[in-house]
Design a protein around this motif. Structure first.
Motif, PDB file in Angstrom:
ATOM      1  N   GLN A 134       0.826  -1.214   0.000  1.00 38.31           N
ATOM      2  CA  GLN A 134       0.000   0.000   0.000  1.00 38.31           C
ATOM      3  C   GLN A 134       0.858   1.263   0.000  1.00 38.31           C
ATOM      4  N   ASP A 135       1.876   1.262   0.865  1.00 40.51           N
ATOM      5  CA  ASP A 135       2.741   2.442   0.946  1.00 40.51           C
ATOM      6  C   ASP A 135       3.583   2.618  -0.306  1.00 40.51           C
ATOM      7  N   CYS A 136       3.984   1.511  -0.908  1.00 39.07           N
ATOM      8  CA  CYS A 136       4.771   1.601  -2.148  1.00 39.07           C
ATOM      9  C   CYS A 136       3.906   2.117  -3.298  1.00 39.07           C
ATOM     10  N   ALA A 137       2.645   1.647  -3.338  1.00 36.50           N
ATOM     11  CA  ALA A 137       1.740   2.099  -4.406  1.00 36.50           C
ATOM     12  C   ALA A 137       1.462   3.591  -4.285  1.00 36.50           C
ATOM     13  N   TYR A 138       1.238   4.026  -3.055  1.00 30.66           N
ATOM     14  CA  TYR A 138       1.018   5.461  -2.836  1.00 30.66           C
ATOM     15  C   TYR A 138       2.223   6.267  -3.290  1.00 30.66           C
ATOM     16  N   SER A 139       3.428   5.783  -2.929  1.00 30.71           N
ATOM     17  CA  SER A 139       4.662   6.506  -3.262  1.00 30.71           C
ATOM     18  C   SER A 139       4.884   6.540  -4.764  1.00 30.71           C
ATOM     19  N   LEU A 140       4.620   5.407  -5.458  1.00 28.58           N
ATOM     20  CA  LEU A 140       4.815   5.362  -6.910  1.00 28.58           C
ATOM     21  C   LEU A 140       3.829   6.271  -7.611  1.00 28.58           C
ATOM     22  N   ASN A 141       2.591   6.316  -7.119  1.00 26.06           N
ATOM     23  CA  ASN A 141       1.591   7.186  -7.713  1.00 26.06           C
ATOM     24  C   ASN A 141       1.991   8.655  -7.583  1.00 26.06           C
ATOM     25  N   ALA A 142       2.480   9.028  -6.378  1.00 28.44           N
ATOM     26  CA  ALA A 142       2.863  10.419  -6.171  1.00 28.44           C
ATOM     27  C   ALA A 142       4.060  10.798  -7.021  1.00 28.44           C
ATOM     28  N   LEU A 143       4.954   9.840  -7.211  1.00 28.20           N
ATOM     29  CA  LEU A 143       6.169  10.140  -7.965  1.00 28.20           C
ATOM     30  C   LEU A 143       5.919  10.253  -9.463  1.00 28.20           C
TER      31      LEU A 143
END
Length: 553
Positions: A224-233
């Motif tokens: 979940q945290d990785c998906a959020y980070s990839l989306n923001a990036l």
């Protein structure tokens, strides 16, 4: 060779600078004048123990510097190179500062050094002989040590010591094998069971297992945290990468107008590159992740085994592998002890090697003892002991030891027709002092040190005997530098340089050391011969002593 000595606030010395010459140097003065000043200061520079009494009354510290010259291929030159202290000047400067608080500091050629380094280098530079050395003659090991030192038997003696130690070590190993024989099989069985219990689990790394289990336990949150980070990036509108690109375009427009803006632009370009790499790596990480419940259960089982065994053996789980290795090593050693007969053979071999080396040492000592005793006899006879005779006596030891096979005694007689007896039993105090003096001079001929210091070793002699001693020391000074503290005018008259210690009634009292010219030397020799009152007779005697020096040389 000692060339200079500087004493600042050392004992009775306020500020004293001495130049020491090659050859035979004597130091004289009235009782209590402070003749030990120079010797104590030199000892301090050579790393000997000091105390606060060396600091002049009212001063915060004493400061002593000793300077030596040395030859390029000498032992001290190799020592300096080994310790990276040589400065290509051909000089060694030793400095010692003693504080009134009791602390001290030391330097060699300007670099802070330890007292052990000072002592190590000092042994190569100076050899000290004192008036108390005659007591060494009465110590049982002294004749053997003197013989070994004079004939340079250090290497074979050291080989005997090492061979003896190795022999004793194999004896202890053999005895340990015999002692362990009763409990060895039981211990082997215990170790084999413990190793079998740990054998499978130690193939797995505990820390890696624990880390993988933790990652699977938090798989959902991680994703979940990785998906959020990839989306923001990279996937949001606008994303961080898009915003960064926009910033770059704006800064680039003005980067040519300011050097600082140009540096900022380059920094952001680098940051963009790092973010691109991070974004790519994050995407790859997410693509490779999958939740495997069977793997998680397997890891959990491994961890339970780790913790169960750790509790059983009362150690941390990560220490099980090391404990396993320790048990393996112990088991191997126990198997090596399985045959005490093999170790018994090793004991016999080690004993044979020791005996071979010890017999060789004993033989070369015996061979050297006869001419050495004869040489000692001839050297002692002129010192008012015309019938002196020495022999070395070798008595086999009941049990050989690290020193060899024989107990060595030095036998002596001062009377014709009388059998020689152990030195401590038959020699008088005066005879001991003369014998000690000759033995020290003979040893000094063999020393590698270029400077020898004799501290009142002529105590107990006088008259013609003292004259012979003076000549003996003068002859020795043809090869090495001598510094001799003496009360004997016959000895002082043979010197090349005469230093006089005088106490000055300043406040506080102080001592100084001055070099005497020929006229002053005669006056000092007269004082030493006749006391405070110097008359024509004592002056004439002093002049005759000096003439003997020139005749002898």
């Amino acid at each position: 060779m000692l060339t200079h000595l500087t004493l600042i606030n050392f004992a009775l010395a306020d500020h004293l600078v001495l130049d020491i010459e090659q050859g035979f140097n004597v130091l004289t003065g009235e009782t209590g004048a402070g003749k030990s000043l120079l010797l104590d200061a030199l000892s301090a520079c050579l790393g000997e123990r000091t105390d606060t009494n060396y600091v002049r009354y009212g001063a915060e510290k004493a400061d002593i510097t000793a300077s030596f010259s040395y030859q390029p291929q000498s032992p001290e030159s190799y020592w300096l190179k080994e310790h990276e202290l040589d400065d290509d000047t051909g000089e060694i400067h030793l400095r010692r500062v003693i504080f009134a608080t009791g602390r001290s500091k030391a330097w060699i050629n300007g670099r802070p050094s330890s007292l052990s380094e000072l002592k190590e280098l000092g042994r190569l530079l100076v050899q000290l002989y004192s008036q108390h050395s005659q007591q060494q003659l009465l110590e049982p090991p002294y004749p053997k040590h003197w013989l070994d030192r004079y004939r340079n038997f250090y290497q074979p003696a050291q080989e005997v010591k090492e061979a003896y130690q190795n022999w004793q070590a194999t004896i202890r190993q053999h005895q340990s094998a015999l002692d362990a024989q009763a409990t060895r099989l039981q211990r082997i069985q215990t170790l084999e069971l413990q190793l079998e219990e740990l054998e499978e689990i130690v193939q797995t790394d505990y820390k890696e297992t624990e880390q993988e289990f933790d990652r699977l336990s938090h798989h959902e949150h991680i994703m979940q945290d990785c998906a959020y980070s990839l989306n923001a990036l990279d996937e949001a509108e606008p994303s961080i990468n898009q915003e960064l690109a926009s910033i770059l375009r704006r800064i680039e427009t003005h980067s040519g107008r300011s050097e600082q803006l140009s540096e900022i632009y380059n920094s952001i370009v680098n940051a963009q590159s790092e973010l691109d790499d991070a974004t790519s790596n994050l995407r790859q990480f997410m693509d490779r992740q999958s939740f495997d419940p069977e793997r998680m259960e397997e890891l959990n089982t491994h961890l339970e085994v780790f913790h169960r065994l750790a509790r059983k053996y009362r150690i941390q789980p990560e220490e099980l592998k090391q404990e396993y290795d320790n048990w393996q090593l112990e088991l191997e050693k126990l198997h090596q002890l399985e045959d005490p007969e093999t170790l018994a053979e090793q004991v016999e071999i080690a004993h044979g090697i020791f005996l071979e080396k010890a017999q060789h040492l004993d033989q070369i000592r015996r061979d050297a003892s006869i001419p050495l005793a004869k040489q000692l006899t001839e050297q002692v006879k002129p010192l008012a002991l015309p019938e002196a005779h020495f022999e070395f006596k070798f008595e086999p030891l009941e049990q050989p030891n690290a020193e060899g096979l024989s107990f060595i005694q030095l036998l002596f007689t001062a009377n014709k027709g009388m059998p020689p007896q152990p030195l401590a039993r038959v020699a008088s105090g005066g005879e001991l002092s003369r014998i000690a003096l000759v033995m020290q001079v003979m040893n000094a001929e063999k020393t590698e040190a270029e400077t020898l210091v004799f501290d009142e070793i002529d105590v107990g002699i006088s008259g013609g005997t003292a004259e012979v001693v003076g000549r003996l020391l003068a002859d020795l000074a043809q090869h090495v530098q001598l510094l001799c503290i003496t009360h004997q005018p016959q000895v002082a008259a043979q010197s090349d340089q005469h230093l006089l210690v005088k106490k000055q009634q300043t406040d506080p009292a102080s001592s100084t050391i001055i070099e005497l010219d020929e006229q002053q030397r005669v006056l000092e020799l007269a004082r030493m011969s006749g006391g405070v009152e110097i008359n024509d007779t004592t002056l004439q005697h002093a002049k005759q002593l000096r003439q003997l020096k020139f005749q002898h040389s």
